[in-house]
Design a protein around this motif. Structure first.
Motif, PDB file in Angstrom:
ATOM      1  N   LEU A 115       7.546  -0.138 -16.902  1.00 27.72           N
ATOM      2  CA  LEU A 115       6.592  -1.205 -16.638  1.00 27.72           C
ATOM      3  C   LEU A 115       6.359  -2.042 -17.892  1.00 27.72           C
ATOM      4  O   LEU A 115       6.017  -1.515 -18.944  1.00 27.72           O
ATOM      5  N   SER A 116       6.559  -3.345 -17.777  1.00 32.55           N
ATOM      6  CA  SER A 116       6.307  -4.257 -18.896  1.00 32.55           C
ATOM      7  C   SER A 116       4.859  -4.129 -19.346  1.00 32.55           C
ATOM      8  O   SER A 116       3.962  -3.874 -18.552  1.00 32.55           O
ATOM      9  N   GLU A 117       4.613  -4.340 -20.619  1.00 33.32           N
ATOM     10  CA  GLU A 117       3.300  -4.229 -21.271  1.00 33.32           C
ATOM     11  C   GLU A 117       2.883  -2.779 -21.457  1.00 33.32           C
ATOM     12  O   GLU A 117       2.504  -2.365 -22.553  1.00 33.32           O
ATOM     13  N   VAL A 182      -1.138   4.467 -10.308  1.00 30.22           N
ATOM     14  CA  VAL A 182       0.134   4.871 -10.900  1.00 30.22           C
ATOM     15  C   VAL A 182      -0.175   5.891 -11.988  1.00 30.22           C
ATOM     16  O   VAL A 182      -1.151   5.743 -12.733  1.00 30.22           O
ATOM     17  N   GLU A 183       0.651   6.924 -12.109  1.00 31.77           N
ATOM     18  CA  GLU A 183       0.414   8.000 -13.070  1.00 31.77           C
ATOM     19  C   GLU A 183       0.861   7.573 -14.469  1.00 31.77           C
ATOM     20  O   GLU A 183       1.913   7.970 -14.963  1.00 31.77           O
ATOM     21  N   LEU A 184       0.008   6.744 -15.111  1.00 30.41           N
ATOM     22  CA  LEU A 184       0.310   6.297 -16.470  1.00 30.41           C
ATOM     23  C   LEU A 184       0.247   7.454 -17.459  1.00 30.41           C
ATOM     24  O   LEU A 184       0.877   7.405 -18.527  1.00 30.41           O
ATOM     25  N   TYR A 185      -0.531   8.466 -17.121  1.00 28.13           N
ATOM     26  CA  TYR A 185      -0.677   9.656 -17.954  1.00 28.13           C
ATOM     27  C   TYR A 185      -0.259  10.880 -17.142  1.00 28.13           C
ATOM     28  O   TYR A 185      -0.490  10.937 -15.926  1.00 28.13           O
ATOM     29  N   HIS A 213      -1.605  -5.391 -12.298  1.00 27.28           N
ATOM     30  CA  HIS A 213      -0.275  -5.018 -11.830  1.00 27.28           C
ATOM     31  C   HIS A 213       0.679  -4.800 -12.994  1.00 27.28           C
ATOM     32  O   HIS A 213       0.365  -5.126 -14.138  1.00 27.28           O
ATOM     33  N   GLY A 214       1.840  -4.280 -12.675  1.00 25.81           N
ATOM     34  CA  GLY A 214       2.886  -4.109 -13.672  1.00 25.81           C
ATOM     35  C   GLY A 214       4.226  -4.525 -13.101  1.00 25.81           C
ATOM     36  O   GLY A 214       4.568  -4.157 -11.968  1.00 25.81           O
ATOM     37  N   MET A 222       8.958 -12.136  -9.563  1.00 17.99           N
ATOM     38  CA  MET A 222       7.942 -11.663  -8.624  1.00 17.99           C
ATOM     39  C   MET A 222       7.715 -12.711  -7.555  1.00 17.99           C
ATOM     40  O   MET A 222       8.029 -13.896  -7.734  1.00 17.99           O
ATOM     41  N   SER A 223       7.169 -12.278  -6.431  1.00 16.66           N
ATOM     42  CA  SER A 223       6.933 -13.174  -5.302  1.00 16.66           C
ATOM     43  C   SER A 223       5.510 -13.719  -5.344  1.00 16.66           C
ATOM     44  O   SER A 223       4.665 -13.259  -6.124  1.00 16.66           O
ATOM     45  N   ARG A 224       5.214 -14.680  -4.504  1.00 17.28           N
ATOM     46  CA  ARG A 224       3.856 -15.197  -4.395  1.00 17.28           C
ATOM     47  C   ARG A 224       2.924 -14.172  -3.751  1.00 17.28           C
ATOM     48  O   ARG A 224       1.740 -14.137  -4.028  1.00 17.28           O
ATOM     49  N   GLN A 225       3.483 -13.330  -2.893  1.00 18.68           N
ATOM     50  CA  GLN A 225       2.664 -12.343  -2.177  1.00 18.68           C
ATOM     51  C   GLN A 225       2.304 -11.145  -3.046  1.00 18.68           C
ATOM     52  O   GLN A 225       1.229 -10.566  -2.905  1.00 18.68           O
ATOM     53  N   HIS A 226       3.195 -10.776  -3.951  1.00 19.95           N
ATOM     54  CA  HIS A 226       2.989  -9.553  -4.733  1.00 19.95           C
ATOM     55  C   HIS A 226       3.312  -9.818  -6.203  1.00 19.95           C
ATOM     56  O   HIS A 226       4.377 -10.323  -6.538  1.00 19.95           O
ATOM     57  N   ARG A 227       2.383  -9.412  -7.088  1.00 20.24           N
ATOM     58  CA  ARG A 227       2.533  -9.654  -8.529  1.00 20.24           C
ATOM     59  C   ARG A 227       3.036  -8.418  -9.253  1.00 20.24           C
ATOM     60  O   ARG A 227       2.741  -8.209 -10.423  1.00 20.24           O
ATOM     61  N   GLY A 228       3.776  -7.603  -8.542  1.00 17.42           N
ATOM     62  CA  GLY A 228       4.283  -6.379  -9.132  1.00 17.42           C
ATOM     63  C   GLY A 228       3.587  -5.171  -8.534  1.00 17.42           C
ATOM     64  O   GLY A 228       2.906  -5.259  -7.507  1.00 17.42           O
TER      65      GLY A 228
END
Length: 327
Positions: A115-117, A182-185, A213-214, A222-228
């Motif tokens: 995931l970016s960022e 999302v399991e970031l940890y 989002h990521g 990415m689409s207009r409907q979903h930002r990741g």
């Protein structure tokens, strides 16, 4: 921005209540102005306002306490350099590239590297041992119950709640809780786990905050409907103290008034109005302390947008007018 609280203050209804707020993960105040309760209008409750902040970052707590001392604030606020958890045995703090992403859970490279960022912000820099305590242990002699708790501890929110399950959380009226999807940890509880615990504790989810989002690493499409992928947000939880099918020890006029103030301060104006109306109709005939009819009408009439949308003419408000001559 509050809707009814300024008029409640003007009419003296706030003189008899004391609000206590608890911010767990208070170092975020340094980064985000909207995390600073003193900048959100909460000072209107001063001097009947107490704010406790907790964070494992000693320097951040010292800096915030010094800043408050220089401001000559009219309420009580202090930030304690302790990590709240579900035990008092100490724990490993996983320090990340971005200090605000540090956690008592280790970063989950399998997820964040995609995931970016997040891959940079959550990169593990070092590990250190920190002292931990629980809400129940720290506040064992608390005189005034905590009314609102805000949790932002990078995956550890459920553990903090569990650390207060015996004494503190049963008295809390509202909670703002960061939740992850999302399991970031590694092994962190996710939204479903936190939500189930709070629902089982008779809290109701009213809304979520900004959705974060990521995008896939190295892919900006990415689409207009979903930002990741949906990664995290804040959940806004309240007690529902006026449901006729639920009994709760918090179901008292004073606690319901506090709940109305919290709902109003957090911009849930419809719930605040419902609660104030309930108190007026249930107790207002016999006790003027809970007759808010004039206060409600004045708040609505002083708001051009409310007048424009005809809120003064809706049946709920019209019914309250019969109580105005008593208040």
């Amino acid at each position: 921005m509050s809707f009814f609280v300024p008029t409640l203050k003007q009419w003296g209804y706030l003189d008899s209540i004391h609000l206590t707020l608890c911010i767990v993960g208070s170092r975020k105040i340094d980064e985000f102005a909207d995390s600073d309760y003193s900048r959100q209008g909460w000072e209107i409750f001063a001097p009947n306002l107490t704010i406790y902040g907790f964070d494992a970052d000693q320097e951040a707590c010292d800096r915030r306490n010094a800043e408050l001392a220089s401001q000559n604030i009219t309420w009580t606020e202090k930030h304690i350099p302790l990590a709240l958890w579900n035990h008092c045995q100490g724990a490993s703090l996983y320090v990340t590239q971005h200090p605000g992403c540090s956690s008592l859970y280790p970063p989950n490279d399998v997820v964040i590297d995609r995931l970016s960022e997040y891959s940079d912000r959550h990169k593990l820099i070092s590990t250190t041992q920190v002292a931990t305590t629980t809400l129940d242990n720290f506040f064992v002699n608390l005189q005034s119950p905590i009314d609102l708790i805000q949790l932002d501890v990078q995956g550890g929110e459920l553990n903090v709640l569990l650390g207060g399950k015996n004494h503190i959380i049963p008295d809390v009226l509202a909670a703002v809780v960061e939740v992850n999807f999302v399991e970031l940890y590694k092994h962190q509880p996710l939204f479903a786990d936190v939500d189930q615990y709070l629902r089982n504790s008779q809290f109701t989810l009213f809304d979520i905050g900004q959705k974060w989002h990521g995008l896939r690493q190295g892919i900006s499409l990415m689409s207009r409907q979903h930002r990741g992928q949906f990664v995290w947000t804040d959940g806004y939880y309240f007690r529902d103290l006026i449901r006729p099918d639920q009994n709760h020890h918090l179901k008292t006029p004073d606690r319901i008034l506090k709940l109305a103030c919290l709902a109003d301060m957090l911009s849930f104006y419809d719930y605040a109005l419902e609660l104030l109306g309930y108190l007026t109709k249930r107790y207002g005939l016999s006790d003027r302390r809970y007759n808010f009819a004039d206060c409600i009408i004045q708040s609505l009439e002083n708001n051009p947008e409310a007048v424009k949308h005809g809120i003064n003419t809706i049946p709920f408000v019209t019914e309250l007018r019969k109580y105005t001559y008593l208040s």
